[in-house]
Design an enzyme around this catalytic site. Structure first.
Site, PDB file in Angstrom:
ATOM      1  N   TYR A  78     -48.860 -25.679  38.825  1.00 51.58           N
ATOM      2  CA  TYR A  78     -48.471 -24.304  39.182  1.00 51.58           C
ATOM      3  C   TYR A  78     -47.622 -23.680  38.098  1.00 51.58           C
ATOM      4  CZ  TYR A  78     -47.252 -20.159  41.704  1.00 51.58           C
ATOM      5  OH  TYR A  78     -47.119 -18.852  42.054  1.00 51.58           O
ATOM      6  N   PHE A 130     -58.587   5.329  26.633  1.00 56.41           N
ATOM      7  CA  PHE A 130     -59.510   4.380  27.256  1.00 56.41           C
ATOM      8  C   PHE A 130     -59.288   4.482  28.767  1.00 56.41           C
ATOM      9  CE2 PHE A 130     -61.031   0.447  29.072  1.00 56.41           C
ATOM     10  CZ  PHE A 130     -62.345   0.554  28.679  1.00 56.41           C
ATOM     11  N   THR A 131     -60.363   4.295  29.531  1.00 59.25           N
ATOM     12  CA  THR A 131     -60.347   4.595  30.969  1.00 59.25           C
ATOM     13  C   THR A 131     -59.186   3.917  31.709  1.00 59.25           C
ATOM     14  OG1 THR A 131     -61.942   2.790  31.228  1.00 59.25           O
ATOM     15  CG2 THR A 131     -62.837   5.018  31.085  1.00 59.25           C
ATOM     16  N   ASP A 221     -53.492  -1.719  21.327  1.00 63.05           N
ATOM     17  CA  ASP A 221     -54.525  -2.267  22.201  1.00 63.05           C
ATOM     18  C   ASP A 221     -55.367  -3.179  21.313  1.00 63.05           C
ATOM     19  OD1 ASP A 221     -56.749  -2.941  23.670  1.00 63.05           O
ATOM     20  OD2 ASP A 221     -56.949  -0.975  24.624  1.00 63.05           O
ATOM     21  N   LYS A 264     -63.070  -9.791  25.298  1.00 61.13           N
ATOM     22  CA  LYS A 264     -63.874  -9.268  24.176  1.00 61.13           C
ATOM     23  C   LYS A 264     -63.718 -10.213  22.977  1.00 61.13           C
ATOM     24  CE  LYS A 264     -63.390  -5.473  26.873  1.00 61.13           C
ATOM     25  NZ  LYS A 264     -62.622  -5.491  28.146  1.00 61.13           N
ATOM     26  N   ARG A 388     -71.001   6.598  28.582  1.00 59.12           N
ATOM     27  CA  ARG A 388     -69.641   6.847  28.093  1.00 59.12           C
ATOM     28  C   ARG A 388     -69.580   8.332  27.737  1.00 59.12           C
ATOM     29  NH1 ARG A 388     -66.104   2.350  29.134  1.00 59.12           N
ATOM     30  NH2 ARG A 388     -66.537   3.503  31.020  1.00 59.12           N
ATOM     31  N   PHE A 455     -66.874   6.168  37.183  1.00 60.09           N
ATOM     32  CA  PHE A 455     -68.113   5.678  36.579  1.00 60.09           C
ATOM     33  C   PHE A 455     -68.559   4.346  37.156  1.00 60.09           C
ATOM     34  CE2 PHE A 455     -65.840   2.606  33.969  1.00 60.09           C
ATOM     35  CZ  PHE A 455     -64.593   3.185  33.852  1.00 60.09           C
TER      36      PHE A 455
HETATM   37  N1  F0G Z   1     -58.819  -1.660  26.298  1.00 53.88           N
HETATM   38  C1  F0G Z   1     -60.055  -1.520  25.783  1.00 53.88           C
HETATM   39  C2  F0G Z   1     -60.230  -0.899  24.436  1.00 53.88           C
HETATM   40  C3  F0G Z   1     -61.171  -1.945  26.526  1.00 53.88           C
HETATM   41  O1  F0G Z   1     -62.382  -1.792  26.003  1.00 53.88           O
HETATM   42  C4  F0G Z   1     -60.969  -2.515  27.803  1.00 53.88           C
HETATM   43  C5  F0G Z   1     -62.110  -2.926  28.620  1.00 53.88           C
HETATM   44  C6  F0G Z   1     -59.666  -2.643  28.282  1.00 53.88           C
HETATM   45  C7  F0G Z   1     -58.621  -2.211  27.507  1.00 53.88           C
HETATM   46  C8  F0G Z   1     -59.383  -3.224  29.653  1.00 53.88           C
HETATM   47  O2  F0G Z   1     -59.588  -4.575  29.640  1.00 53.88           O
HETATM   48  O3  F0G Z   1     -61.512  -4.892  31.221  1.00 53.88           O
HETATM   49  O4  F0G Z   1     -60.056  -6.799  30.542  1.00 53.88           O
HETATM   50  O5  F0G Z   1     -59.193  -5.069  32.065  1.00 53.88           O
HETATM   51  N2  F0G Z   1     -63.283  -2.584  28.359  1.00 53.88           N
HETATM   52  C9  F0G Z   1     -64.493  -3.017  29.038  1.00 53.88           C
HETATM   53  C10 F0G Z   1     -65.680  -2.348  28.419  1.00 53.88           C
HETATM   54  C11 F0G Z   1     -64.435  -2.867  30.511  1.00 53.88           C
HETATM   55  O6  F0G Z   1     -66.784  -2.517  28.947  1.00 53.88           O
HETATM   56  O7  F0G Z   1     -65.528  -1.680  27.393  1.00 53.88           O
HETATM   57  P1  F0G Z   1     -60.118  -5.367  30.957  1.00 53.88           P
END
Ligand code: F0G
Length: 464
Positions: A78, A130-131, A221, A264, A388, A455
């Site tokens: 843990y 970024f979203t 990021d 990634k 996108r 989306f």
């Molecule tokens: N920052 C970037 C530039 C990203 O592309 C993503 C995720 C995140 C943060 C968030 O990370 O998904 O691990 O919580 N991008 C994915 C994509 C979802 O398909 O581009 P996460």
């Protein structure tokens, strides 16, 4: 005996395939039924109905035998798991930050840093939104302001570093709101929504200097920072002979901390972290992570997941690996460019982005041309991609108005170490076939819209 080298020699992937996963072809009738069922949203398809899956490069990588062996070394205690210390050591060594808090994925880290540093009424500049990053900033009471260079919004501009921050725009935000209202600037490397476009080392250095002059932090990021490092190596003067690992380390030196989606660059199916230089911020993050993710030595991950990510850090920065990874993306991009398919240029790090405004010039943006293009690629040949554009951009949190982003794109995202060049040939042929009969394809209307990050779950119907 010495042989004379050929003028040009092809590169090949620095691995061979040890295990395979069958994929299924379907009929057009089956695909039409599936996309109807999914409300013309590729996120809502079942993966068993997809032939070549280019939805995302997130969590879709093939792990190496070394990573899989590491999974067996999971220390599922843990607290104080050995795998946590392996992760911490590699983050310190390769990214250079002293403090690390694991999180279940990138948005877990975004949540922590937004909650810790942003106060209601604050402004957070960044090189394009970024979203999930922007949403967490908004949920903490902040407002995102885009300070990327104008070229980033132009899919035809050939600027080599379209991810750069426009320093004059950044200065205007400081002048207008005052540095006290700006807890940090987010620097994305590479910039996903601009087409996987890199930021230059020179620009990162300038942003860091300018921010620090005003007491503003820089949060990187770092999700695809290794890919960004490759572009610095091949496009920016002075880095040709530097290793990707050393470039990555220098990039991180121009920031105070980083959010990371390990799904990634780091070649894992789940995992992320927040890394930081400041002891106070670390103390708060370590305290808060317990509430939302888990103890600070696992942050929502199993020990084995942390081990796979720790090993992925080392694999990610190998020059041969990253060369082949970006080489695959460029290979697909070249095939499409030769056929005059409208794509975002220069070719970015993790994906080829189709320009839906030029692909479907007859569909106005509020009839979701990119959403329809993604659906059509699926109907055509079972290729899954991602919108996108206007759907991803969402609505202004205050006015409720739709954002109308200049970029209306479909992303063909290449998972790492998963597909062969033959798969990419099939993808290119599919896009070209669709391009040839694009005139009669109608737009869409949205028939269901969820509250957050629409989306992922929105549903659509064809207009005629
Ligand atoms: N920052 C970037 C530039 C990203 O592309 C993503 C995720 C995140 C943060 C968030 O990370 O998904 O691990 O919580 N991008 C994915 C994509 C979802 O398909 O581009 P996460």
């Amino acid at each position: 005996m010495e042989t004379t080298p050929r003028k040009h020699r092809s590169w090949a992937e620095p691995y061979k395939i040890k295990m395979v996963e069958p994929i299924r072809t379907t009929t057009k009738a089956e695909r039409l039924a599936a996309i109807e069922e999914a409300g013309y949203n590729t996120f809502l398809l079942r993966s068993k109905d997809v032939y070549i899956d280019l939805l995302t490069d997130s969590g879709t990588s093939a792990m190496s035998d070394h990573q899989w062996a590491g999974m067996m070394m999971g220390d599922e205690a843990y607290s104080g798991s050995e795998n946590y210390f392996n992760l911490e050591r590699n983050v310190q060594k390769y990214y250079g930050y002293p403090f690390v808090v694991p999180t279940h994925q990138g948005r877990g880290a975004e949540h922590l840093i937004s909650r810790i540093l942003i106060r209601p009424g604050d402004v957070v500049p960044g090189n394009m939104y970024f979203t999930t990053t922007r949403l967490h900033q908004e949920l903490s009471g902040g407002t995102f302001v885009d300070v990327i260079i104008d070229e980033a919004h132009d899919p035809t501009s050939l600027h080599p570093f379209k991810g750069n921050v426009d320093l004059a725009k950044f200065q205007r935000v400081i002048d207008e709101h005052g540095a006290k209202k700006i807890p940090y600037i987010t620097v994305g490397a590479t910039v996903n929504m601009a087409g996987g476009q890199p930021i230059s080392m020179a620009n990162m250095r300038d942003v860091y200097e300018m921010a620090h002059k005003h007491g503003i932090r820089v949060i990187l990021d770092a999700t695809r920072a290794v890919e960004n490092a490759w572009f610095i190596k091949v496009r920016e003067g002075g880095y040709r002979d530097a290793s990707v690992a050393s470039i990555l380390h220098e990039m991180c030196s121009y920031s105070d901390g980083a959010t990371m989606s390990g799904k990634k660059d780091l070649l894992v199916n789940i995992g992320g972290f927040l890394a930081i230089r400041d002891q106070d911020v670390f103390d708060e993050a370590r305290s808060m992570v317990v509430v939302y993710e888990g103890m600070h030595t696992y942050g929502g991950l199993a020990g084995r997941d942390m081990e796979a990510m720790a090993r992925g850090i080392v694999e990610a920065v190998q020059d041969e690996h990253i060369h082949a990874r970006i080489g695959q993306v460029e290979y697909l991009g070249e095939l499409l460019r030769q056929e005059n398919i409208p794509i975002v240029e220069p070719i970015g790090g993790h994906a080829i982005y189709l320009d839906a405004k030029r692909f479907f010039p007859h569909i106005p943006q509020d009839q979701f041309p990119a959403q329809m293009l993604a659906a059509q690629l699926y109907i055509e040949n079972g290729i899954r991609s991602m919108e996108r554009g206007i759907v991803s951009a969402g609505r202004n949190a205050e006015t409720g108005e739709n954002y109308y982003p200049k970029l209306e794109l479909v992303r063909l995202t290449i998972p790492r170490r998963v597909y062969t060049q033959a798969h990419l040939d099939v993808v290119a042929e599919t896009v070209v076939d669709l391009y040839e009969h694009r005139e009669n394809i109608p737009g869409l209307q949205m028939v269901y819209e969820p509250k957050y990050l629409r989306f992922f779950q929105a549903r659509f119907a064809p207009l005629s």
